[in-house]
Design a protein around this motif. Structure first.
Motif, short mmCIF file in Angstrom:
data_model
loop_
_atom_site.label_atom_id
_atom_site.label_comp_id
_atom_site.label_asym_id
_atom_site.label_seq_id
_atom_site.Cartn_x
_atom_site.Cartn_y
_atom_site.Cartn_z
N ILE A 41 1.01 -0.96 0.02
CA ILE A 41 0.04 0.55 0.17
C ILE A 41 0.96 1.24 0.18
O ILE A 41 0.56 2.15 -0.95
N GLY A 42 2.11 1.48 0.54
CA GLY A 42 3.28 2.54 1.23
C GLY A 42 4.12 2.65 -0.37
O GLY A 42 3.53 3.77 -0.78
N VAL A 43 4.71 1.56 -0.11
CA VAL A 43 6.31 1.93 -0.70
C VAL A 43 5.47 2.04 -2.00
O VAL A 43 6.60 2.58 -2.70
N LYS A 44 4.89 0.93 -2.53
CA LYS A 44 4.31 0.75 -4.11
C LYS A 44 3.62 2.31 -4.26
O LYS A 44 3.73 2.25 -5.52
N SER A 45 3.26 3.00 -3.59
CA SER A 45 3.01 4.32 -3.95
C SER A 45 3.55 5.40 -3.75
O SER A 45 3.38 6.41 -4.17
N PHE A 46 4.60 4.94 -3.18
CA PHE A 46 5.39 5.96 -3.53
C PHE A 46 6.06 6.95 -4.83
O PHE A 46 5.68 7.85 -4.46
N LEU A 47 5.82 6.13 -5.46
CA LEU A 47 6.43 6.76 -7.38
C LEU A 47 4.90 7.87 -7.70
O LEU A 47 5.26 9.35 -7.99
N ILE A 48 4.05 6.98 -7.58
CA ILE A 48 2.74 8.05 -7.84
C ILE A 48 3.20 9.04 -7.08
O ILE A 48 2.37 9.87 -7.94
N ILE A 49 2.52 8.65 -5.78
CA ILE A 49 2.41 10.46 -4.91
C ILE A 49 3.30 10.82 -5.15
O ILE A 49 2.91 12.47 -5.16
#
Lengths: 411, 272
Positions: free
Chosen positions: B61-69
């Protein structure tokens, strides 16, 4: 008999408008394999899911060792559930976990065993079910038969005292099917678990079951040992055990036996009242059992099918024929004298001698002599069924023959 | 009484009947979600603690959303810088740009946009994953193994959301401010010192805690709604199998987004 381990008492269940179970009574004994058989979609899985609490009954009770499930305390229920394994029809493997992780999951989540012990236990099962090569693959990457084996391994890894199998052999080829049934029987002897198996692989499941229950039309019309099953007169049960013959009769266009017997009875009554006579023909393949043993099941069925279909092609729509034994067909010709049937036998004789099946050179491996016989009785006084059959048998003559003359493979 | 009025009365009754049914349905659904949340939330603290699974979910949920966020944060900040500059320059107060960008990000846009992005990226896949596990009987399988599916599937996701949402929001805010700096200072020539000094002067702890509370509430909302939609895929009228999963995913996303925006308004009115 002893107290059943699990007992269904008047259990009813409906889903919306669909009544699936209607006051079902079922007994399952400890240390035995009970097979629940029935057609597809009659609620076999629903029955099984009641035991493990995935489905709750609308009315009625399920007793475990005499105690109703509904009165179980949380701990009791938990302990009961922990002693069970359920093998799903769809396998229900976790598709985001590898084969190894799938088998290890119940141990990992439920016990506090050290990782090393879990690894040993899982590897033992993997070895046992010959899954070494696929243990790092995901369920979607392995074949259906392997998935079944993984599911079985996962069910056994917790060493349960009871396993519920939901169609463990569906969709497997005959060799794998035998292997799975073998495994179940083998571990049952070894571990002595109580097994409940839902299946429609008849008669294969009978060989490994101690008890059989048939579910049909929301009820259980029969439950007992496989031996009792064979002895029972229940029509539904009969259809299940003789499934292949029923199919055969449908393929050849033969009529149900009851219908022909009923017709003969009615016609005899009419004859006794002075109405016109009728004829009965009895057609027999001698030594069909021998063919079955010697040449093979399919050959024997082909010979029978050939006789039945040729016979049917010469009969008109108000004349009926039914199988009354492995190689015997009884035909009834209302309002016809013996001459009508004799002409039919002539036609049959001509046709049969042309058949490929009567050519000894077609049987390369084993050749067995056999003969077609036909007999006819004209019924013009009151006679009972047994007399008619006896007379017909008396009148039987050979109309066609296959002889393996000089063939080297003659048996 | 003439037949027309009877008919009229009939349709009015039908309307009230319908209204009542809808209300009962909504209220019972809300109740179900609330129970689902409380059960899932309390199971986070059950022993043995599911540390590994929570970390895995934080990764997903968190780390993989890093780039898009980061990407969304950057462009949101940049556009705020642009818009803010052209509005403020009319009053000759382009020096306030830093404060305008930072406050709107920290108080409002950060938590809301982060939540919306996570819904799109992780929420939909949570609903789909749990939904597929439901229809392929994997959840039933967990149940038969005496593994609590709520504990195994739902709790780690709620816990991971509680940890990930505020962190991602913070990241969004920081990168957004950098974006504002990029357009305001580097492109449009606002004084760099004034830009940061205004931020320093105007942002108080209350703004940051407000944003933090919002992101926490969104975390609970989004994770619960998405898990709930997936978990009860099979109860959905008219949707079985793959169709059911697709409906579950769609409603997980739609309901989460609507809830985030509605709750954002309510929270803002309390926090201000």
């Amino acid at each position: 008999m002893a107290q059943p381990f699990i007992e269904f008492k008047d259990v009813s269940k409906r889903f919306g408008d669909l009544q699936v179970l209607d006051k079902v009574n079922l007994r399952i004994y400890s240390g035995e394999i009970t097979a629940i058989i029935g057609k597809s979609g009659v609620g076999k899985s629903v029955l099984l899911k009641h035991i493990i609490g995935l489905i709750k009954p609308d009315s009625g009770q399920i007793l475990i060792n005499g105690k109703p499930l509904s009165e179980f305390t949380k701990t009791e229920w938990r302990n009961f559930k922990r002693s069970l394994s359920y093998m799903f029809q769809s396998n229900a493997l976790f598709d985001s976990l590898t084969v190894f992780e799938n088998i290890a999951l119940p141990l990992k989540e439920r016990t506090r065993l050290p990782n090393k012990v879990i690894r040993e236990k899982v590897e033992y099962r993997i070895h046992q079910f010959e899954l070494q090569e696929v243990q790092d693959r995901y369920p979607s990457q392995i074949s259906g038969g392997m998935q079944k084996r993984v599911a079985l391994a996962r069910a056994l890894v917790t060493e349960p005292t009871m396993i519920l199998f939901d169609e463990p052999t569906t969709g497997l080829d005959p060799l794998r099917k035998n292997a799975v049934l073998n495994m179940i029987a083998h571990y049952q002897h070894e571990i002595g678990f109580t097994g409940v198996m839902v299946s429609h692989d008849i008669p294969d499941v009978f060989f490994i079951s101690n008890r059989v229950a048939i579910i049909e039309n929301k009820k259980i019309p029969f439950q007992g040992t496989p031996l009792e099953l064979e002895q029972t007169d229940n029509e539904v049960v009969w259809q299940f055990i003789h499934g292949q013959e029923v199919l055969q009769d449908q393929l050849t266009g033969l009529d149900p036996r009851q219908k022909v017997e009923q017709l003969i009875k009615e016609l005899t009554d009419k004859v006794a009242k002075g109405r016109e006579p009728f004829s009965v023909g009895l057609f027999t393949i001698d030594d069909l059992d021998e063919i079955k043993k010697g040449v093979g099941y399919i050959a024997s069925q082909r010979v029978f099918q050939c006789l039945a279909m040729t016979l049917k092609s010469y009969m008109s729509s108000n004349e009926y024929a039914a199988r009354i034994g492995t190689g015997e067909i009884l035909a009834v010709f209302p309002g016809s004298g013996a001459s009508r049937v004799k002409k039919l036998i002539e036609d049959l004789r001509r046709d049969c001698s042309r058949q490929e099946l009567m050519d000894p050179s077609k049987y390369k491996k084993v050749c067995i002599d056999f003969a077609l016989k036909a007999g006819v009785v004209e019924v013009n006084t009151r006679m009972d069924m047994a007399t008619i059959l006896a007379k017909a048998r008396e009148n039987q003559q050979v109309i066609a023959k296959m002889e393996c003359k000089g063939a080297s493979n003659r048996k | 009484m003439n037949p027309e009025s009877v008919e009229g009365q009939g349709s009015l009754l039908r309307f009230i009947n319908w209204l009542g049914q809808i209300t009962i349905k909504i209220v019972s659904e809300l109740g179900a979600i609330a129970i689902f949340f409380v059960y899932g939330f309390t199971l986070i603290f059950s022993l043995p603690f599911q540390f590994r699974k929570i970390v895995q979910q934080i990764y997903f949920i968190g780390v993989k959303s890093f780039l898009i966020i980061s990407l969304i944060g950057l462009f949101t900040g940049m556009v705020l810088g642009l818009q803010g500059y052209y509005s403020l320059v009319k009053f000759g107060s382009e020096g306030m740009l830093g404060a305008a960008v930072a406050l709107s990000l920290i108080r409002e846009l950060g938590p809301v946009l982060t939540a919306l992005m996570i819904i799109g990226r992780a929420g939909s896949s949570i609903a789909a994953e749990i939904g597929i596990m439901r229809i392929s009987e994997q959840i039933d399988a967990l149940d038969t193994m005496d593994i609590n599916p709520m504990r195994y599937l739902v709790s780690p996701r709620i816990a991971a959301s509680i940890i990930s949402f505020p962190l991602l929001t913070a990241l969004f805010d920081v990168i957004g401010i950098l974006g504002g700096y990029l357009t305001g200072v580097l492109l449009l020539g606002v004084n760099s010192g004034i830009f940061f000094n205004r931020i320093y002067d105007s942002v108080v702890a209350k703004d940051i805690t407000g944003g933090f509370i919002k992101s926490l509430v969104f975390a609970l909302l989004v994770s619960t709604i998405c898990c709930y939609q997936g978990y009860f895929t099979h109860m959905r009228p008219g949707g079985y199998g793959a169709k059911g999963v697709s409906l579950a995913t769609t409603s997980a996303v739609v309901i989460s987004c609507v809830c985030v925006l509605v709750v954002d308004y309510v929270l803002t009115s309390f926090l201000l």
